[in-house]
Design an enzyme around this catalytic site. Structure first.
Site, PDB file in Angstrom:
ATOM      1  N   CYS A 158     -16.143  -9.427   5.938  1.00  0.00           N
ATOM      2  CA  CYS A 158     -15.589  -8.070   5.553  1.00  0.00           C
ATOM      3  C   CYS A 158     -14.403  -8.846   4.858  1.00  0.00           C
ATOM      4  CB  CYS A 158     -15.962  -7.360   7.269  1.00  0.00           C
ATOM      5  SG  CYS A 158     -14.615  -6.222   6.862  1.00  0.00           S
ATOM      6  N   ARG A 166     -17.250  -2.566  18.256  1.00  0.00           N
ATOM      7  CA  ARG A 166     -16.534  -3.594  18.292  1.00  0.00           C
ATOM      8  C   ARG A 166     -15.377  -3.552  19.070  1.00  0.00           C
ATOM      9  NH1 ARG A 166     -16.795  -4.365  12.480  1.00  0.00           N
ATOM     10  NH2 ARG A 166     -18.622  -5.309  12.599  1.00  0.00           N
ATOM     11  N   CYS A 202       0.277   5.237   6.750  1.00  0.00           N
ATOM     12  CA  CYS A 202      -0.150   4.623   8.423  1.00  0.00           C
ATOM     13  C   CYS A 202       1.127   4.110   9.042  1.00  0.00           C
ATOM     14  CB  CYS A 202      -0.998   4.270   7.907  1.00  0.00           C
ATOM     15  SG  CYS A 202      -2.804   4.446   6.828  1.00  0.00           S
ATOM     16  N   CYS A 227       1.379   0.567  10.202  1.00  0.00           N
ATOM     17  CA  CYS A 227       0.195  -0.056   9.582  1.00  0.00           C
ATOM     18  C   CYS A 227       1.237  -1.221   8.529  1.00  0.00           C
ATOM     19  CB  CYS A 227      -0.775  -0.181   8.612  1.00  0.00           C
ATOM     20  SG  CYS A 227      -1.788  -1.236   7.214  1.00  0.00           S
ATOM     21  N   CYS A 250     -19.502   2.277   8.758  1.00  0.00           N
ATOM     22  CA  CYS A 250     -18.593   0.820  10.484  1.00  0.00           C
ATOM     23  C   CYS A 250     -17.298   2.225  10.152  1.00  0.00           C
ATOM     24  CB  CYS A 250     -18.490  -0.369   9.001  1.00  0.00           C
ATOM     25  SG  CYS A 250     -16.886  -1.331  10.577  1.00  0.00           S
ATOM     26  N   CYS A 310       0.753  -1.050  -0.446  1.00  0.00           N
ATOM     27  CA  CYS A 310       0.108   0.286  -0.143  1.00  0.00           C
ATOM     28  C   CYS A 310       1.069   1.653  -0.076  1.00  0.00           C
ATOM     29  CB  CYS A 310      -0.726  -0.160   1.050  1.00  0.00           C
ATOM     30  SG  CYS A 310      -2.369   1.294   1.201  1.00  0.00           S
ATOM     31  N   CYS A 370     -19.541  -6.473   4.079  1.00  0.00           N
ATOM     32  CA  CYS A 370     -18.657  -5.461   4.228  1.00  0.00           C
ATOM     33  C   CYS A 370     -16.729  -5.458   3.731  1.00  0.00           C
ATOM     34  CB  CYS A 370     -18.466  -5.503   6.050  1.00  0.00           C
ATOM     35  SG  CYS A 370     -17.300  -4.243   6.353  1.00  0.00           S
TER      36      CYS A 370
HETATM   37  N1  SAM Z   1      -6.480   0.689   3.263  1.00  0.00           N
HETATM   38  C1  SAM Z   1      -7.448   0.340   3.957  1.00  0.00           C
HETATM   39  C2  SAM Z   1      -7.486   1.818   4.533  1.00  0.00           C
HETATM   40  O1  SAM Z   1      -7.329   2.727   5.181  1.00  0.00           O
HETATM   41  O2  SAM Z   1      -9.049   1.950   4.256  1.00  0.00           O
HETATM   42  C3  SAM Z   1      -8.228  -0.596   4.716  1.00  0.00           C
HETATM   43  C4  SAM Z   1      -7.991  -1.630   5.339  1.00  0.00           C
HETATM   44  S1  SAM Z   1      -7.048  -0.766   6.527  1.00  0.00           S
HETATM   45  C5  SAM Z   1      -6.144  -1.762   7.722  1.00  0.00           C
HETATM   46  C6  SAM Z   1      -8.141  -1.076   7.893  1.00  0.00           C
HETATM   47  C7  SAM Z   1      -7.681  -0.476   9.743  1.00  0.00           C
HETATM   48  O3  SAM Z   1      -7.200  -1.235   9.983  1.00  0.00           O
HETATM   49  C8  SAM Z   1      -6.934   0.984   9.632  1.00  0.00           C
HETATM   50  O4  SAM Z   1      -7.727   2.015   9.274  1.00  0.00           O
HETATM   51  C9  SAM Z   1      -6.525   0.625  11.078  1.00  0.00           C
HETATM   52  O5  SAM Z   1      -8.224   1.290  12.124  1.00  0.00           O
HETATM   53  C10 SAM Z   1      -7.114  -0.967  11.559  1.00  0.00           C
HETATM   54  N2  SAM Z   1      -5.618  -1.642  12.060  1.00  0.00           N
HETATM   55  C11 SAM Z   1      -4.521  -1.527  10.929  1.00  0.00           C
HETATM   56  N3  SAM Z   1      -3.540  -1.939  11.140  1.00  0.00           N
HETATM   57  C12 SAM Z   1      -3.528  -2.041  12.614  1.00  0.00           C
HETATM   58  C13 SAM Z   1      -2.604  -2.401  13.541  1.00  0.00           C
HETATM   59  N4  SAM Z   1      -1.005  -2.496  13.660  1.00  0.00           N
HETATM   60  N5  SAM Z   1      -3.429  -2.618  14.637  1.00  0.00           N
HETATM   61  C14 SAM Z   1      -4.898  -2.353  14.858  1.00  0.00           C
HETATM   62  N6  SAM Z   1      -5.325  -1.808  13.686  1.00  0.00           N
HETATM   63  C15 SAM Z   1      -4.716  -1.932  12.835  1.00  0.00           C
HETATM   64  C1  DTB Z   2     -10.590  -2.542  11.987  1.00  0.00           C
HETATM   65  O1  DTB Z   2     -11.297  -1.513  13.117  1.00  0.00           O
HETATM   66  N1  DTB Z   2      -9.875  -3.408  12.347  1.00  0.00           N
HETATM   67  C2  DTB Z   2     -10.170  -4.214  11.434  1.00  0.00           C
HETATM   68  C3  DTB Z   2     -10.891  -3.995   9.957  1.00  0.00           C
HETATM   69  N2  DTB Z   2     -11.615  -2.732  10.842  1.00  0.00           N
HETATM   70  C4  DTB Z   2     -10.411  -4.247   9.308  1.00  0.00           C
HETATM   71  C5  DTB Z   2      -8.321  -4.475  11.111  1.00  0.00           C
HETATM   72  C6  DTB Z   2      -7.752  -4.779  11.524  1.00  0.00           C
HETATM   73  C7  DTB Z   2      -6.092  -4.996  11.139  1.00  0.00           C
HETATM   74  C8  DTB Z   2      -5.246  -5.159  12.300  1.00  0.00           C
HETATM   75  C9  DTB Z   2      -3.743  -5.665  11.535  1.00  0.00           C
HETATM   76  C10 DTB Z   2      -3.883  -6.590  10.628  1.00  0.00           C
HETATM   77  O2  DTB Z   2      -4.033  -7.245  11.005  1.00  0.00           O
HETATM   78  O3  DTB Z   2      -2.783  -6.273   9.391  1.00  0.00           O
HETATM   79 FE1  SF4 Z   3      -3.059   0.796   3.445  1.00  0.00          FE
HETATM   80 FE2  SF4 Z   3      -2.750  -0.036   5.947  1.00  0.00          FE
HETATM   81 FE3  SF4 Z   3      -3.141   2.691   5.333  1.00  0.00          FE
HETATM   82 FE4  SF4 Z   3      -5.211   0.923   5.196  1.00  0.00          FE
HETATM   83  S1  SF4 Z   3      -4.085   0.503   6.890  1.00  0.00           S
HETATM   84  S2  SF4 Z   3      -4.157   3.354   3.587  1.00  0.00           S
HETATM   85  S3  SF4 Z   3      -3.629  -0.911   3.676  1.00  0.00           S
HETATM   86  S4  SF4 Z   3      -1.241   1.412   4.309  1.00  0.00           S
END
Ligand code: SAM
Ligand code: DTB
Ligand code: SF4
Length: 357
Positions: free
Chosen positions: A100, A264, A60, A63, A192, A56, A132
């Site tokens: 989802c 959730r 973030c 992430c 959501c 990606c 979702c």
């Molecule tokens: N790329 C899309 C976005 O950012 O909306 C969808 C996937 S993204 C991984 C969805 C959500 O997962 C993020 O907005 C964040 O709140 C959560 N998330 C991602 N990495 C995480 C982590 N290491 N710990 C907790 N929550 C995480």
């Molecule tokens: C949300 O709030 N938490 C989920 C879902 N929406 C998509 C994702 C959590 C991701 C945690 C890190 C991972 O597994 O990569």
């Molecule tokens: Fe990309 Fe992760 Fe950010 Fe979603 S949360 S936009 S997958 S870097």
């Protein structure tokens, strides 16, 4: 309190005062709100699958899927529709009612990859699950296409307060996130939206995020509260884990501010004791991610969760649930029927119609 008396004018001060109540008073208040608006003993089970992992372009800080960081997660090919449907069927057979699908995209781009997601949504709906997606930013016409395919919910998190946001993400703005939420809502898809705690934000940042959500013209249908999963290689890898009671307070405050929303208990459960998770349910959480993986990081095993719910006398929400209290080899649909009505109830019924063929 009825739907039209839900409040949308919370101040930070008021919300902070709720968050800071003595713990027992906070739990009592949140549980009262919860019982007024929800079945007190059910938990929604939502299974996640990453349909496009890694690579990606966003930054973030939390992430593992960002290409800006050197993590163990690399860019993978997008899953085929059939693979996703097989995962959805497996999730359904274990009792999940919502499926989802996540993609590591900054935004949706029109083209074959998006067409494939639209097909996935259609297929997941056709097996009788709620669908979702979480695909990044979305414009109006893309939201309408997803709605036409049957999408129920779109996950797009604010993650934190507007003030703290810039310390976590630089490649897009808070207003970009809010615009996507408007497009989702305008298309008639459920919103959501929640966030993460444990990223170094202050309590005020946490509350400010909840107040932003609660003061929306319509509260989000679902509010995921994630505890940061610190992943090696990300800028937040060394972040101290959140204290479980901080998560409990955050959930309870979300419950009081947004009485009708599904709250959730999301990422971070592998680090929580069963007792801490039960306190989160007591505080008003009524949904979890169910299945051994979130997107790229581990989640408790389904069996472990089934055991947790069974011990607490909690039931899985929805018409397609399995009966965690029975160790038997009945088909899940029969289990679901028993679960809802008790063993021996053999007639078909509206809520089980879907599966009680
Ligand atoms: N790329 C899309 C976005 O950012 O909306 C969808 C996937 S993204 C991984 C969805 C959500 O997962 C993020 O907005 C964040 O709140 C959560 N998330 C991602 N990495 C995480 C982590 N290491 N710990 C907790 N929550 C995480
Ligand atoms: C949300 O709030 N938490 C989920 C879902 N929406 C998509 C994702 C959590 C991701 C945690 C890190 C991972 O597994 O990569
Ligand atoms: Fe990309 Fe992760 Fe950010 Fe979603 S949360 S936009 S997958 S870097």
């Amino acid at each position: 309190m009825s739907a039209d008396t839900l409040r949308h004018d919370w101040s930070i001060k008021e919300a902070l005062a709720i968050h800071e109540l003595p713990l027992m008073s906070l739990l009592f208040r949140a549980q009262g709100v919860h019982r007024e608006h929800h079945t007190h003993d059910t938990v929604q089970l939502a299974t996640l699958v990453s349909v496009k992992t890694g690579g990606c372009p966003e930054d973030c800080s939390y992430c593992p899927q960002s290409s800006k960081y050197d993590t163990a997660v690399g860019a993978e090919r997008m899953l085929a529709v059939d693979e996703v449907v097989a995962r959805a069927r497996a999730a359904k057979s274990k009792g999940a009612t919502r499926f989802c699908m996540g993609a590591a995209w900054r935004e949706v781009k029109d083209g074959p990859a998006f067409d494939r997601v639209v097909d996935m949504v259609r297929e997941v709906k056709s097996i009788g699950m709620e669908a979702c997606c979480t695909l990044g930013m979305l414009n109006e016409s893309q939201a309408q296409r997803l709605k036409a395919a049957g999408l129920d919910m779109y996950n797009h998190n604010l993650d934190t307060s507007k003030e703290f946001y810039g310390s976590i993400i630089q490649t897009r703005t808070y207003d970009d996130r809010l615009r996507t939420l408007d497009n989702v809502r305008a298309a008639g898809i459920g919103v959501c939206c929640g966030g993460i705690i444990g990223m170094g934000e202050s309590v005020k940042d946490r509350i400010a995020m909840l107040v932003t959500l609660a003061n929306m013209a319509q509260h989000p249908s679902s509010v995921p509260i994630n505890a940061l999963v610190p992943v090696e290689g990300t800028p937040l890898e060394n972040q101290q884990p959140v204290e479980p009671l901080e998560l409990v307070r955050m959930i309870a405050t979300a419950r009081v501010l947004m009485p009708k929303s599904t709250v959730r208990l999301s990422a971070g459960r592998t680090k929580l004791s069963p007792e801490a998770q039960l306190l989160c349910f007591m505080a008003g959480a009524n949904s979890i991610f169910y299945g051994e993986k979130l997107l790229t990081t581990p989640n408790p095993e389904a069996d472990e969760d089934a055991e947790l719910l069974r011990k607490a006398g909690l039931r899985a929400a929805g018409p397609t649930t399995v009966d965690f209290s029975l160790e038997n080899d009945l088909a899940p649909t029969a289990n679901a029927h028993n679960f809802a009505h008790g063993e021996g109830y053999e007639k078909s019924c509206a809520s089980c119609e879907l599966d009680a063929e």
